[in-house]
Design a protein around this motif. Sequence first.
Motif, PDB file in Angstrom:
ATOM      1  N   MET A   1       0.871  -1.271   0.080  1.00 34.51           N
ATOM      2  CA  MET A   1      -0.045   0.002   0.071  1.00 34.51           C
ATOM      3  C   MET A   1       0.895   1.177  -0.035  1.00 34.51           C
ATOM      4  N   LEU A   2       0.513   2.153  -0.593  1.00 35.08           N
ATOM      5  CA  LEU A   2       1.169   3.622  -0.973  1.00 35.08           C
ATOM      6  C   LEU A   2       1.171   4.111   0.538  1.00 35.08           C
ATOM      7  N   TRP A  42       4.304   1.719  -6.433  1.00 35.37           N
ATOM      8  CA  TRP A  42       3.351   2.287  -7.319  1.00 35.37           C
ATOM      9  C   TRP A  42       2.748   1.129  -8.362  1.00 35.37           C
ATOM     10  N   THR A  45       0.429  -1.150  -6.887  1.00 36.73           N
ATOM     11  CA  THR A  45      -0.892  -0.524  -6.680  1.00 36.73           C
ATOM     12  C   THR A  45      -1.928  -0.333  -7.737  1.00 36.73           C
ATOM     13  N   LEU A  95       0.656  10.436  -8.619  1.00 35.68           N
ATOM     14  CA  LEU A  95       1.514  10.423  -7.010  1.00 35.68           C
ATOM     15  C   LEU A  95       2.546  11.614  -7.348  1.00 35.68           C
ATOM     16  N   LEU A 100      -1.548  12.171  -3.823  1.00 35.46           N
ATOM     17  CA  LEU A 100      -2.258  11.144  -4.513  1.00 35.46           C
ATOM     18  C   LEU A 100      -3.475  11.544  -5.371  1.00 35.46           C
ATOM     19  N   ILE A 179      -1.816   9.609   3.003  1.00 36.50           N
ATOM     20  CA  ILE A 179      -1.911   8.750   2.003  1.00 36.50           C
ATOM     21  C   ILE A 179      -2.001   7.080   2.574  1.00 36.50           C
ATOM     22  N   SER A 184      -5.216   2.386  -0.940  1.00 35.20           N
ATOM     23  CA  SER A 184      -4.787   3.397  -2.138  1.00 35.20           C
ATOM     24  C   SER A 184      -5.483   2.575  -3.309  1.00 35.20           C
ATOM     25  N   TRP A 187      -9.368   2.733  -3.125  1.00 35.70           N
ATOM     26  CA  TRP A 187      -9.679   4.076  -3.200  1.00 35.70           C
ATOM     27  C   TRP A 187      -9.710   4.620  -4.707  1.00 35.70           C
TER      28      TRP A 187
END
Length: 206
Positions: A1-2, A42, A45, A95, A100, A179, A184, A187
């Motif tokens: 996760m970020l 990233w 994600t 990002l 983000l 964040i 992330s 979302w």
Amino acid sequence: MLQPHHAAVFDLPFFQLAQIKRYCPERLDGIKAAHRSAWLVWRHTVENVAAQLGAEFAPPHIERWCNGWQVRAHFFAYFKYTRYQDSAVIFSLLLNRRRLGVCLDWHSYRAAQSAVSLEQYRQWPQALAGGDFDGFDMWRDSDGEYADYPTAAVQRAGGLDLALGDFFCIGSHIERGVIGQTDSAAWLAAQIRALQPLYETCFTGS
């Protein structure tokens, strides 16, 4: 996760490798390693977003962390429907050192090859009536990626006039410091789904 530290890799005085080698050569290897490490999170994600969106969407385009002469000042990716891959209308994921974000966007670099025109893309603000999107951020592309963005409700109240060649984006953001407080990928996927009705408006009559 970020996490916030993945955005912190962009807190650099220089992004060109030649400048880093000249002014702080002792940091070069560390900067490259940190950028690549953050970019791998990233990429993971964005791939998780793709898995949640499903087959209607084409595989995402994920920009690399380095282009050979500079490390990126932000990480960028985008999604399109499979049937609209020849269009410059995209869901843009970004990002940067501030936040983000995800938005409905016009990919200017692909405009010359787009089967949909900028004028067709600029149709979607007409579909904002009813207030369903009032809480989203809405800004002119010329505002830049680090600006403070008004909500769609505020933007509509102030008028939707645009300069020639400019266009609006609409989306959502999470500030850097928080964040890590949400999933992330989940979302980002939820924001894209919420914006799909506006995306589809861009292709009316195409």
